[in-house]
Design an enzyme around this catalytic site. Structure first.
Site, PDB file in Angstrom:
ATOM      1  N   ASP A 175       0.813  -1.217   0.000  1.00 30.90           N
ATOM      2  CA  ASP A 175       0.000   0.000   0.000  1.00 30.90           C
ATOM      3  C   ASP A 175       0.846   1.265   0.000  1.00 30.90           C
ATOM      4  O   ASP A 175       0.317   2.363  -0.138  1.00 30.90           O
ATOM      5  CB  ASP A 175      -0.930   0.005   1.221  1.00 30.90           C
ATOM      6  CG  ASP A 175      -2.027   1.056   1.128  1.00 30.90           C
ATOM      7  OD1 ASP A 175      -2.576   1.240   0.030  1.00 30.90           O
ATOM      8  OD2 ASP A 175      -2.318   1.706   2.153  1.00 30.90           O
ATOM      9  N   SER A 209      -7.826   5.212   0.128  1.00 30.70           N
ATOM     10  CA  SER A 209      -8.078   3.924  -0.525  1.00 30.70           C
ATOM     11  C   SER A 209      -9.517   3.500  -0.301  1.00 30.70           C
ATOM     12  O   SER A 209     -10.073   3.682   0.787  1.00 30.70           O
ATOM     13  CB  SER A 209      -7.138   2.862   0.025  1.00 30.70           C
ATOM     14  OG  SER A 209      -5.793   3.243  -0.130  1.00 30.70           O
ATOM     15  N   GLN A 265      -5.808  -1.806  -6.583  1.00 25.71           N
ATOM     16  CA  GLN A 265      -6.448  -0.922  -5.611  1.00 25.71           C
ATOM     17  C   GLN A 265      -7.170   0.193  -6.352  1.00 25.71           C
ATOM     18  O   GLN A 265      -6.737   0.646  -7.409  1.00 25.71           O
ATOM     19  CB  GLN A 265      -5.405  -0.310  -4.668  1.00 25.71           C
ATOM     20  CG  GLN A 265      -5.997   0.544  -3.555  1.00 25.71           C
ATOM     21  CD  GLN A 265      -4.926   1.126  -2.647  1.00 25.71           C
ATOM     22  OE1 GLN A 265      -4.606   2.312  -2.735  1.00 25.71           O
ATOM     23  NE2 GLN A 265      -4.352   0.296  -1.779  1.00 25.71           N
TER      24      GLN A 265
END
Length: 309
Positions: free
Chosen positions: A222, A244, A294
């Site tokens: 991430d 996110s 993502q």
């Protein structure tokens, strides 16, 4: 695992194992996680939540099964003033595949939900993969701290970049990064939505449990990931809000998260105040270890024309 490179010193145990991903058991399938690093946004780092949730899920399966995928949603902002509770539900335990559902809770409400799937090792003659990009090895590249210092020493660096780089330099992030082809100041206005960098956990993790390396990779995955969608636009637009929405990972083969891996990131699409990014983590020997995806909310406002490079 076939990866090349020397192990970090064994006495320098990775803080990702000793602290960040070391959950406190409270009851069966109930754990508490604490915070190591909080970004300047004062929201909890998404990679920490994903990694801790996967640790919680992995504690509910036997040692002979390994995580092969996870799919999760961030539903509320995490509060850095409180620990996070992780509740695991043993959704299914099968002969080949097992599924675990995890809820991360603060203030009595879920901030994150996740489904993790585990598989018994099943060899198959059906195999293929893309080829790893040809890039310089990490030993030939500047470490992140030196690269940032080099940017900051440039007298032509605009104030807004200087402020952001100083913030990054002040953060104690438990991972090491070596950027491939870092852009010069003159290139910042014409960047593609793509980036590559070598990355590994700081400190020693060791052979150990393959699932722990997956949990560390979840943390790493991430970092700077959603920002890939901003690269062509950052010089023209100022980020007003970026978080996110969801995060997915697929684990293909064993790897060491404390050995250098190449993180290849690209954003095939952005629009509607959202950005989509894809990522691939490659072992140094050219084996594709992890794939990720993502999507996030990205709200921007135009920069003052005088502030452009």
């Amino acid at each position: 695992d076939g990866q090349e490179g020397h192990d970090p010193p064994r006495d320098l145990r990775s803080v990702l194992v000793t602290s960040v991903l070391n959950l406190e058991p409270l009851d069966e399938d109930l754990f508490r996680g604490r915070h190591y690093w909080v970004p300047t946004t004062q929201r909890l780092f998404g990679g920490q939540i994903v990694g801790q949730a996967l640790v919680a899920a992995a504690k509910s399966v036997t040692e002979d099964v390994h995580v092969h995928s996870l799919h999760c949603y961030f539903v509320r902002a995490g509060d850095p003033k409180l620990p996070v509770l992780y509740q695991v539900e043993r959704t299914r335990t099968g002969a080949s595949f097992s599924v675990r559902s995890v809820r991360a809770v603060q203030h009595g409400k879920p901030i994150f939900i996740c489904q993790a799937s585990f598989q018994q090792i099943q060899p198959s003659p059906l195999q293929h993969q893309f080829s790893m990009p040809a890039v310089p090895p990490p030993e030939e590249l500047l470490d992140y701290e030196t690269l940032i210092d080099q940017y900051l020493r440039d007298p032509n660096l605009h104030k807004r970049y200087r402020v952001g780089l100083n913030r990054i330099a002040a953060q104690e992030v438990p991972i090491e990064i070596r950027v491939i082809n870092p852009p010069t100041l003159s290139q910042l206005q014409r960047l593609e939505p793509k980036q590559m960098f070598w990355v590994r956990a700081r400190g020693y993790i060791g052979e150990g449990d393959i699932k722990m390396h997956c949990c560390v990779a979840a943390y790493i995955s991430d970092y700077a990931f959603l920002g890939t969608a901003l690269l062509p636009h950052e010089w023209q637009h100022k980020v007003h809000f970026m978080v996110s929405l969801d995060h997915s990972m697929w684990f293909h083969t064993p790897f060491r998260a404390d050995h250098w891996m190449l993180y290849e990131c690209e954003s095939p699409w952005a629009g509607g105040s959202r950005g989509l990014v894809h990522g691939r983590l490659w072992r140094r020997d050219g084996v594709l270890a992890v794939s990720c995806a993502q999507e996030g909310v990205i709200r921007v406002k135009p920069r003052d024309s005088k502030s452009k490079l």
